[in-house]
Design a protein around this motif. Structure first.
Motif, PDB file in Angstrom:
ATOM      1  N   GLU A 187       0.831  -1.205   0.000  1.00 19.92           N
ATOM      2  CA  GLU A 187       0.000   0.000   0.000  1.00 19.92           C
ATOM      3  C   GLU A 187       0.868   1.258   0.000  1.00 19.92           C
ATOM      4  O   GLU A 187       0.577   2.236  -0.701  1.00 19.92           O
ATOM      5  N   TYR A 188       1.932   1.229   0.793  1.00 24.85           N
ATOM      6  CA  TYR A 188       2.887   2.348   0.827  1.00 24.85           C
ATOM      7  C   TYR A 188       3.479   2.581  -0.561  1.00 24.85           C
ATOM      8  O   TYR A 188       3.560   3.717  -1.045  1.00 24.85           O
ATOM      9  N   LEU A 189       3.907   1.520  -1.221  1.00 23.79           N
ATOM     10  CA  LEU A 189       4.520   1.627  -2.546  1.00 23.79           C
ATOM     11  C   LEU A 189       3.543   2.221  -3.556  1.00 23.79           C
ATOM     12  O   LEU A 189       3.844   3.197  -4.249  1.00 23.79           O
ATOM     13  N   LEU A 190       2.335   1.638  -3.643  1.00 21.67           N
ATOM     14  CA  LEU A 190       1.390   2.050  -4.682  1.00 21.67           C
ATOM     15  C   LEU A 190       0.805   3.438  -4.397  1.00 21.67           C
ATOM     16  O   LEU A 190       0.476   4.179  -5.325  1.00 21.67           O
ATOM     17  N   THR A 191       0.662   3.789  -3.113  1.00 22.51           N
ATOM     18  CA  THR A 191       0.190   5.136  -2.777  1.00 22.51           C
ATOM     19  C   THR A 191       1.203   6.185  -3.231  1.00 22.51           C
ATOM     20  O   THR A 191       0.845   7.226  -3.795  1.00 22.51           O
ATOM     21  N   ASN A 192       2.499   5.925  -2.975  1.00 17.83           N
ATOM     22  CA  ASN A 192       3.543   6.848  -3.413  1.00 17.83           C
ATOM     23  C   ASN A 192       3.602   6.947  -4.929  1.00 17.83           C
ATOM     24  O   ASN A 192       3.752   8.040  -5.492  1.00 17.83           O
ATOM     25  N   LEU A 193       3.474   5.795  -5.617  1.00 20.24           N
ATOM     26  CA  LEU A 193       3.512   5.809  -7.083  1.00 20.24           C
ATOM     27  C   LEU A 193       2.308   6.553  -7.655  1.00 20.24           C
ATOM     28  O   LEU A 193       2.425   7.273  -8.656  1.00 20.24           O
ATOM     29  N   SER A 194       1.147   6.384  -7.017  1.00 22.40           N
ATOM     30  CA  SER A 194      -0.059   7.084  -7.485  1.00 22.40           C
ATOM     31  C   SER A 194       0.107   8.587  -7.383  1.00 22.40           C
ATOM     32  O   SER A 194      -0.270   9.335  -8.291  1.00 22.40           O
ATOM     33  N   THR A 195       0.672   9.050  -6.260  1.00 20.09           N
ATOM     34  CA  THR A 195       0.901  10.484  -6.083  1.00 20.09           C
ATOM     35  C   THR A 195       1.870  11.020  -7.136  1.00 20.09           C
ATOM     36  O   THR A 195       1.662  12.087  -7.723  1.00 20.09           O
ATOM     37  N   LYS A 196       2.923  10.260  -7.387  1.00 19.64           N
ATOM     38  CA  LYS A 196       3.907  10.684  -8.382  1.00 19.64           C
ATOM     39  C   LYS A 196       3.296  10.751  -9.776  1.00 19.64           C
ATOM     40  O   LYS A 196       3.492  11.729 -10.515  1.00 19.64           O
ATOM     41  N   ALA A 197       2.544   9.718 -10.155  1.00 18.81           N
ATOM     42  CA  ALA A 197       1.937   9.694 -11.491  1.00 18.81           C
ATOM     43  C   ALA A 197       0.925  10.813 -11.663  1.00 18.81           C
ATOM     44  O   ALA A 197       0.831  11.426 -12.734  1.00 18.81           O
ATOM     45  N   ALA A 198       0.157  11.100 -10.602  1.00 19.45           N
ATOM     46  CA  ALA A 198      -0.932  12.075 -10.717  1.00 19.45           C
ATOM     47  C   ALA A 198      -0.440  13.518 -10.674  1.00 19.45           C
ATOM     48  O   ALA A 198      -0.981  14.382 -11.380  1.00 19.45           O
ATOM     49  N   PHE A 199       0.586  13.790  -9.866  1.00 24.83           N
ATOM     50  CA  PHE A 199       0.916  15.189  -9.580  1.00 24.83           C
ATOM     51  C   PHE A 199       2.320  15.617  -9.995  1.00 24.83           C
ATOM     52  O   PHE A 199       2.689  16.765  -9.808  1.00 24.83           O
ATOM     53  N   ASN A 200       3.116  14.715 -10.541  1.00 25.54           N
ATOM     54  CA  ASN A 200       4.433  15.091 -11.054  1.00 25.54           C
ATOM     55  C   ASN A 200       4.333  15.282 -12.565  1.00 25.54           C
ATOM     56  O   ASN A 200       4.176  14.316 -13.308  1.00 25.54           O
ATOM     57  N   PRO A 201       4.411  16.519 -13.057  1.00 24.19           N
ATOM     58  CA  PRO A 201       4.204  16.773 -14.501  1.00 24.19           C
ATOM     59  C   PRO A 201       5.155  15.989 -15.402  1.00 24.19           C
ATOM     60  O   PRO A 201       4.804  15.647 -16.531  1.00 24.19           O
ATOM     61  N   SER A 202       6.363  15.716 -14.917  1.00 22.62           N
ATOM     62  CA  SER A 202       7.336  15.022 -15.758  1.00 22.62           C
ATOM     63  C   SER A 202       7.074  13.515 -15.848  1.00 22.62           C
ATOM     64  O   SER A 202       7.687  12.828 -16.661  1.00 22.62           O
ATOM     65  N   SER A 203       6.149  13.008 -15.044  1.00 17.54           N
ATOM     66  CA  SER A 203       5.902  11.560 -15.025  1.00 17.54           C
ATOM     67  C   SER A 203       5.060  11.091 -16.204  1.00 17.54           C
ATOM     68  O   SER A 203       5.017   9.897 -16.503  1.00 17.54           O
ATOM     69  N   ARG A 204       4.352  12.016 -16.852  1.00 20.92           N
ATOM     70  CA  ARG A 204       3.420  11.677 -17.943  1.00 20.92           C
ATOM     71  C   ARG A 204       2.399  10.653 -17.459  1.00 20.92           C
ATOM     72  O   ARG A 204       1.982   9.753 -18.170  1.00 20.92           O
ATOM     73  N   MET A 205       2.012  10.799 -16.191  1.00 23.23           N
ATOM     74  CA  MET A 205       0.991   9.959 -15.543  1.00 23.23           C
ATOM     75  C   MET A 205       1.363   8.479 -15.565  1.00 23.23           C
ATOM     76  O   MET A 205       0.500   7.605 -15.732  1.00 23.23           O
ATOM     77  N   PHE A 206       2.641   8.194 -15.397  1.00 22.27           N
ATOM     78  CA  PHE A 206       3.147   6.821 -15.338  1.00 22.27           C
ATOM     79  C   PHE A 206       4.238   6.767 -14.277  1.00 22.27           C
ATOM     80  O   PHE A 206       5.074   7.675 -14.191  1.00 22.27           O
ATOM     81  N   ALA A 207       4.217   5.729 -13.445  1.00 25.53           N
ATOM     82  CA  ALA A 207       5.252   5.606 -12.418  1.00 25.53           C
ATOM     83  C   ALA A 207       5.479   4.141 -12.077  1.00 25.53           C
ATOM     84  O   ALA A 207       4.540   3.334 -12.071  1.00 25.53           O
ATOM     85  N   THR A 208       6.737   3.799 -11.820  1.00 18.87           N
ATOM     86  CA  THR A 208       7.104   2.460 -11.358  1.00 18.87           C
ATOM     87  C   THR A 208       8.023   2.607 -10.153  1.00 18.87           C
ATOM     88  O   THR A 208       8.634   3.658  -9.935  1.00 18.87           O
ATOM     89  N   GLY A 209       8.115   1.562  -9.379  1.00 17.90           N
ATOM     90  CA  GLY A 209       9.005   1.597  -8.230  1.00 17.90           C
ATOM     91  C   GLY A 209       9.029   0.257  -7.528  1.00 17.90           C
ATOM     92  O   GLY A 209       8.225  -0.638  -7.829  1.00 17.90           O
ATOM     93  N   GLU A 210       9.963   0.112  -6.586  1.00 17.68           N
ATOM     94  CA  GLU A 210      10.070  -1.139  -5.848  1.00 17.68           C
ATOM     95  C   GLU A 210      10.483  -0.865  -4.411  1.00 17.68           C
ATOM     96  O   GLU A 210      11.072   0.174  -4.107  1.00 17.68           O
TER      97      GLU A 210
END
Length: 661
Positions: free
Chosen positions: A159-182
C-alpha cells in the motif's frame, strides 16, 4: 496511395504482426459494452472505425498516448489508445495493431474497449475524452494463485509503494501519468509496482482513479504475490519480480526501522481511518474463513464485499464474521435463492441489467419475489449494491419497489425485491399490442404514481434522494398496474440544505438525462424532473425518446412535441389508440406539464410537489404557464427507408447523438 488502399494494406499486415510479434499474447480483457447499440457491416460507421483504428498505432507510438475523432454526426467516432510508459515506440505500435485487430474482430457495438498487458484501445460513438469513469476490472492472473507468508506486513508495504507511485503519477508533470518503483522487503523478496493513467484527465481525477484501483486490488488479490486492476482511465499492477523496463526507483521500506511509532504514524498518514478499519476487519474475516476451509475464490470475493460494507454503519455480523442484517434488512442465504429460482433457470429470467440479471423466485412459504443476481466477475456493481442496501431499505412508499432482503455468499451478491407481475413500463408503452391495454385512465394513474414516488424521494422521505436513472424500464407495475420506481443503484443522497452537486462520472440513460447533467455533470432534483417529463411525453405518445425515428418531422421526441405544441397540433402527438376515448383537455394539460418539465434552465422546471398539484388538482383552479423551448435533448435517431414496410421502431441502425437547439 489512396485511403482505401492504405486501409487494405493495414488490414493485410495485421496477421504478420500477430504471427511474428512477441506482444501478440491474448488480451487481458475485452468489454464490448452490451448496453450500446451495434453497427452494421459495411456501414459508414464501420468504415470510420477502421480508419480510426488504422490511425491509432503510428500516432500513439510517438508519445505513448493519442486520441482522435473521425467522421461527422451521426457516424462520428471517437478513439483513444494508451501504451504502457516503459515500452518503446516499436513495441507500442505493435501492441496497438494487435489490440485494434482484436477489438474489431470481437466487438460489433458502437462502444468498446480492450486491455492488453502493454496497451489499451477504446472507441465510442459518444465523446468520452477528459471524462474519468472508473470500471474496476481484473483478469485471471497466474501469480494471484500464489500465497505469501506474511500478508499483513506485505500489504502494508504494498500500500505504501502504490500510494507513493499514485501520487507521483498524478501530480508530477514530468511523469506523464506513469510511475514504477520497488521496495525491498528482505534479502530474498522485493515488491515491484506500476501505475498509469490516461493523459486526458486531470491529476486529481488520476489520483481518484488509482485510489479506487488500490481498493479493488486489495479486494481481489489480498495475500497474493501479484495482481492487476485496469479501468478506462487508470491501471495498477504489482509483482514480486521485475516486470517493467523503466529505470530503478527504489523506495525505503517503511517498516524496516523497527520503530513501531513510526510504523503507526506512517499508517495514519498514508491511509484514511476507514481503510485501516477495513483492513483490520477484513483480515479477521479472512483468517476465520480460512479456518472454515472455504474455497479460495469465495474467500476473496467475500472479503472484498465485507471490506466495502463494514465501513458503513448499521451492519450486523456474527462472531464468525457472517453478515446478518443491515438495520432492518435481512440477509438471505444463497441456497434458498437457488431453490426459489430453480437454479436461476432461463425460464425464470425477467430481465438483464447493467450489473446483473433479474429472476422470478418463489420462497418456501409461496411468496413470489424478484431476485437480482449481480455480476460475479466485475466489481463495477459493488457501489450500486451498497447503494441499494443503504438507500432503499430506509424507504417505504406505495410508489417505490420494496427491497425485501439481500445476500452475500462467496462471490455471489444478490438483492431480493417484491415481485411485479406486470414487469416494467417500457414493456407496455413501447409494444403496440400491450399498449392497447392501457387506456387513458391507466396511463394517467401511472404518470401520477411516478410523480408521487419522486415527490417522496425529493421532499417527504427521511432522506433527500436524487434517483439519476429514471426511465420506463426502472418503473415497475404491480398486479393493479400501480407504478413503482425501482433501481436505486445510481441514486445520491442530498443534505437538507443542498440543492445541486457536480460529478465527472455522468451516469444514466441517453434520452432521459437532463442537459445540464449530460454536458456539465451537474445534477439536482430538477434532473429527475427532466427525466419524468420525458417519460410523461412517452406515455402520452407511445413513442420512445431514445429511439425516436420520425426524422422527417423532428430529430427527437421532445423537438417533435415542441413543434406540434407551437403549431397548435397537440393531438397529433397523442397515441392514436387514445384519441377516441381520451378527455382532450386533460391530455393537452399533461403535454403542457411534460414540456414544462423538460425546459432548458433547471430553475424554470417545476418541483415534483408542483407537478403533483398540477396533475391532481382541479384543472380550472390552476392556470398552467407556457413552456419554453428545450435547449436540446439527448436521443437516438433511426434513419428510415420510406420504401420499406418494416416497422422503423424495430430498425437496428441506431445512432446516439447530442442535438443542439
Amino acid at each position: 496511395m489512396g485511403k482505401d488502399s492504405a486501409l487494405t494494406m493495414f488490414l493485410l499486415i495485421i496477421p504478420f504482426f500477430i504471427l511474428f510479434n512477441p506482444t501478440a499474447a491474448e488480451p487481458l480483457y475485452i468489454d464490448c459494452n452490451n448496453d450500446a447499440s451495434n453497427y452494421t457491416l459495411n456501414s459508414p460507421f464501420e468504415k470510420n472505425l477502421k480508419l480510426l483504428l488504422q490511425a491509432l498505432p503510428s500516432n500513439t507510438s510517438l508519445t505513448g498516448f493519442y486520441d482522435i475523432s473521425i467522421g461527422e454526426t451521426p457516424n462520428k467516432i471517437y478513439g483513444q489508445a494508451l501504451c504502457r510508459g516503459d515500452v518503446n515506440a516499436a513495441v507500442c505500435e505493435s501492441c496497438i495493431v494487435n489490440a485494434s485487430q482484436e477489438i474489431l474482430k470481437n466487438c460489433k457495438s458502437k462502444d468498446a474497449i480492450i486491455w492488453r498487458d502493454l496497451c489499451q484501445v477504446r472507441y465510442s460513438n459518444q465523446m468520452f475524452f477528459s471524462m474519468q469513469v472508473y470500471t474496476g476490472k481484473y483478469p485471471d492472473w497466474d501469480t494471484q494463485e500464489k500465497n505469501i507468508s506474511s500478508p499483513v506486513q506485505f500489504n502494508k508495504i504494498l500500500e505504501y509503494l502504490l500510494t507513493n507511485l499514485s501520487t507521483k503519477a498524478a501530480f508530477n508533470p514530468s511523469s506523464r501519468m506513469f510511475a514504477t518503483g520497488e521496495v525491498v522487503i528482505s534479502a530474498k523478496q522485493t515488491i515491484y509496482g506500476l501505475v498509469q493513467c490516461t493523459r486526458d484527465i486531470s491529476g486529481g481525477d488520476c489520483n481518484n482513479c488509482l485510489n479506487s484501483a488500490l481498493g479493488d486490488l486489495y479486494a481481489c488479490c489480498y495475500g497474493r504475490q501479484g495482481g492487476i486492476i485496469f479501468s478506462r482511465n487508470c491501471d495498477m499492477r504489482f509483482e514480486i519480480y521485475p516486470f517493467y523496463n523503466a529505470s530503478s526507483n527504489l523506495l525505503p521500506n517503511p517498516i524496516s526501522q523497527g520503530d513501531k511509532r513510526k510504523i503507526w504514524m506512517y499508517v495514519l498518514f498514508a491511509c484514511i481511518p476507514t481503510m485501516i478499519l477495513a483492513i483490520i476487519i477484513g483480515y479477521c474475516v479472512f483468517y476465520l474463513s480460512r479456518k472454515k476451509g472455504k474455497e479460495k475464490d469465495e474467500e476473496r470475493a467475500h472479503l472484498a464485499l465485507l471490506l466495502e460494507l463494514t465501513t458503513s454503519r448499521g451492519v450486523t455480523m456474527t462472531q464468525e464474521g457472517e453478515l446478518m442484517s443491515y438495520e432492518e434488512l435481512p440477509f438471505m442465504d444463497f441456497t434458498t435463492m437457488i431453490a426459489a429460482t430453480d437454479n436461476f433457470s432461463d425460464s425464470n429470467k425477467l430481465g438483464q441489467g447493467g450489473f446483473g440479471t433479474v429472476y422470478k423466485g418463489i420462497l418456501p412459504d409461496g411468496k413470489e419475489i424478484a431476485v437480482k443476481r449481480l455480476s460475479r466477475k466485475s466489481w463495477q456493481g459493488l457501489e450500486e449494491f451498497k447503494n441499494e442496501i443503504i438507500l432503499i431499505a430506509k424507504l417505504q412508499h406505495r410508489n417505490l419497489v420494496r427491497l425485501l432482503g439481500c445476500g452475500i455468499e462467496g462471490d455471489e451478491k444478490f438483492l431480493i425485491y417484491e415481485f411485479m407481475p406486470n414487469r416494467s413500463l417500457d414493456m407496455f408503452i413501447f409494444n403496440s399490442e400491450r399498449r392497447a391495454q392501457l387506456d387513458w385512465n391507466a396511463r394517467y394513474n401511472i404518470i401520477c404514481g411516478i410523480a408521487r414516488g419522486l415527490l417522496y424521494l425529493h421532499e417527504d422521505s427521511r432522506l433527500k434522494i436524487i434517483h439519476r436513472d429514471l426511465k420506463p424500464s426502472n418503473v415497475l407495475l404491480d398486479h393493479e398496474m400501480v407504478a413503482k420506481i425501482s433501481d436505486f443503484g445510481m441514486a445520491r443522497i442530498f443534505s437538507e440544505n443542498q440543492n445541486t452537486a457536480n460529478t465527472k462520472r455522468v451516469i444514466g440513460t441517453y434520452g432521459y438525462i437532463a442537459p445540464e447533467y449530460a454536458m456539465a455533470g451537474q445534477f439536482s432534483v430538477k434532473s429527475d424532473v427532466f427525466s419524468f417529463g420525458v417519460i410523461l411525453l412517452e406515455v402520452i405518445s407511445g413513442r420512445k425518446s431514445s429511439g425516436f425515428y420520425l426524422t422527417e418531422h423532428a430529430q427527437t421526441l421532445l423537438a417533435y412535441a415542441w413543434r406540434l405544441w407551437n403549431e397548435g397540433k397537440e393531438l397529433e402527438f397523442v397515441d392514436p389508440l387514445l384519441l377516441e376515448t381520451t378527455p382532450i383537455e386533460e391530455v393537452v394539460r399533461c403535454i403542457n406539464i411534460g414540456l414544462l418539465c423538460v425546459q432548458e434552465d433547471p430553475s424554470d422546471r417545476p418541483t415534483m410537489s408542483s407537478v403533483v398539484v398540477l396533475l391532481e388538482g382541479e384543472p380550472t383552479a390552476i392556470a398552467l404557464p407556457q413552456p419554453k423551448q428545450p435547449a436540446f435533448s439527448v436521443g437516438r435517431i433511426v434513419p428510415t427507408d420510406k420504401s420499406s414496410t418494416t416497422d422503423p421502431s424495430l430498425n437496428q441502425i441506431t445512432l446516439s447523438v447530442l442535438q443542439p437547439r
